[in-house]
Motif scaffolding. Structure first.
Motif, short mmCIF file in Angstrom:
data_model
loop_
_atom_site.label_atom_id
_atom_site.label_comp_id
_atom_site.label_asym_id
_atom_site.label_seq_id
_atom_site.Cartn_x
_atom_site.Cartn_y
_atom_site.Cartn_z
N ARG A 166 1.50 12.26 8.62
CA ARG A 166 0.50 11.62 8.20
C ARG A 166 -0.65 12.61 8.52
NH1 ARG A 166 -1.85 6.20 11.18
NH2 ARG A 166 -3.93 6.07 10.13
N GLU B 220 1.79 4.25 -3.23
CA GLU B 220 1.92 5.75 -3.11
C GLU B 220 3.28 6.35 -3.40
OE1 GLU B 220 -0.80 7.05 -1.59
OE2 GLU B 220 -1.47 5.89 0.20
N SER C 274 1.77 8.42 3.49
CA SER C 274 1.80 10.02 3.49
C SER C 274 3.22 10.86 3.00
CB SER C 274 1.20 10.96 4.62
OG SER C 274 -0.38 10.55 4.69
N LYS D 36 0.87 -1.19 -0.03
CA LYS D 36 0.05 0.03 0.07
C LYS D 36 1.20 1.36 -0.06
CE LYS D 36 -4.29 1.13 2.49
NZ LYS D 36 -5.20 0.65 3.42
N ARG E 281 3.54 12.26 -0.06
CA ARG E 281 2.72 13.47 -0.66
C ARG E 281 3.21 14.77 -0.02
NH1 ARG E 281 -1.29 9.54 -0.88
NH2 ARG E 281 -1.41 9.50 1.17
N ASP F 251 -0.76 15.50 6.02
CA ASP F 251 -1.52 15.26 4.79
C ASP F 251 -3.00 14.96 4.80
OD1 ASP F 251 -1.38 14.00 2.10
OD2 ASP F 251 -1.11 11.90 2.65
N TRP F 252 -3.36 14.57 5.88
CA TRP F 252 -4.87 14.42 6.18
C TRP F 252 -5.63 15.97 5.85
CZ3 TRP F 252 -8.60 10.71 6.55
CH2 TRP F 252 -9.98 11.32 7.27
N THR G 210 3.90 10.32 12.44
CA THR G 210 2.50 10.64 12.73
C THR G 210 2.33 12.02 12.21
OG1 THR G 210 2.27 9.27 14.46
CG2 THR G 210 0.75 10.78 14.21
#
Lengths: 248, 248
Positions: A124, A35, A155, A31, A158, A127-128, A121
């Motif tokens: 991530r 990405e 993440s 996964k 990105r 990114d959210w 974290t």
């Protein structure tokens, strides 16, 4: 079948020194690897176990592919439970970030965050909430540490991470500097306006004195109980959430 | 000087099975140990290194004290860098929590959280925001895991943790049940009213289907970027922050 020298090469990348020397880092799990394939990162090699062969996506021709067995993957993996896939990915050049490019947006700035899990974290969470850039002091933990990569859950592919001389960087910046501090204006009462740097400090020591001197607006997350402090990734998340709540 | 059997006894407490059998868990570092001394927890033994003797606080007479050297502490510690002090603390009985006692307040409920670090961060965050009770499904990670205890930074001494049959518990409850889900009403638009259970699910699988069926109000943290999900401790923190922001 991996040679001894291949195994020892990949294992060397568990260490920062050899990641730097070779310009490569490790990504595990299909996964996350997907990405990175879809991002601007370049993939060097993908190792996959025989039983996972059919899960393998269509890949650009310039990626080396190695089929390995479970025992071999266990030898090169950083995980207790390897996930069937491991990629060697090129570390991108540390792009210089101009302070001008950060106008009209909010950017997280990390001053000495040390824990790889916290770093991951934070990436991530950024990114959210749609924060595309994180600026780090030179002594902030490496974003390519395997624990950081794992905690970002893909993440990292990105969010741009740049390491800079933080004091120089902030001094050159013309946008407001918000600092996460134990004393300051309540985060619930901040008028964020249109742009700013959000400084978050080291887990134990907080923001360095020199950087604090550059903070225009100390901001605090109000304490309703008795804990002495919040985890830095938790603080970062509450800053991201508050900015998006009030600016969207 | 520790005997071999003392060393092997303390080392056995690194494992859940022996913590349960002996009703004891480990707390390291004088700052955290002091929090437990001042709490309702009972301390069994404190080990301290010779050089730390003067830091030792005044202690109740019923606590066993053992002076050890650095090599001995390294043997019994769960940390790579032992912190000069280790305490054996009695695990409190799992107090039954009546659903009535949770009226007029907000309570975090964990459905299968597995990572000890996440669990510890949630306890620390709950303490910061003044949430005094956390309800856990029976398959949620043990609060007395050394990594959990470490991540709470002493907050475990102040937040009550109860393990329950979650489905029965929620069924008996008469207060609103909010669930942290990927689809639901924006957390920024919730009218929390005066009370509720806040359900947070497992890191990979989220809230179990049976428990979702008991949720009155699905709540989501809006996604402004591309990450697929948030870390559960981050989600918990944003729920705590939003409740305190709007209810205080």
């Amino acid at each position: 079948m991996l040679s001894k020298s291949q195994i020892s090469f990949v294992k060397s990348l568990h260490q920062k020194k050899y990641r730097r020397e070779n310009g490569l880092f490790l990504v595990e799990g299909i996964k996350s690897i997907k990405e990175f394939i879809q991002s601007s990162y370049q993939i060097h090699t993908i190792f996959y176990t025989t039983e996972q062969r059919e899960v393998l996506p269509q890949l650009p021709a310039n990626i080396n592919l190695f089929e390995v067995n479970n025992a071999e993957l266990a030898k090169i993996s950083t995980l207790q439970t390897p996930q069937g896939f491991m990629a060697l990915v090129y570390i991108p050049k540390n792009k210089s970030v101009s302070t001008e490019s950060l106008a009209n947006q909010f950017t997280l700035v990390l001053d000495g965050v040390q824990d790889p899990g916290n770093m991951g974290t934070i990436i991530r969470t950024a990114d959210w909430f749609g924060f595309k850039q994180i600026i780090c002091s030179e002594d902030t933990v490496e974003a390519y540490n395997p624990k950081t990569v794992q905690a970002t859950m893909g993440s990292l592919a990105r969010v741009n991470i740049s390491y800079v001389n933080l004091l120089d960087f902030i001094s050159e910046s013309k946008i407001p500097v918000f600092g996460a501090l134990l004393e300051g204006k309540s985060i619930y009462k901040i008028d964020w306006k249109k742009e700013g740097l959000i400084i978050l400090g080291n887990e134990g020591k907080g923001i360095t004195q020199e950087v604090i001197s550059k903070v225009n607006q100390p901001v605090t997350i109000p304490n309703f109980g008795e804990a002495e402090s919040l985890n830095v990734a938790v603080s970062a998340a509450i800053f991201c959430s508050e900015i998006r709540r009030t600016k969207n």
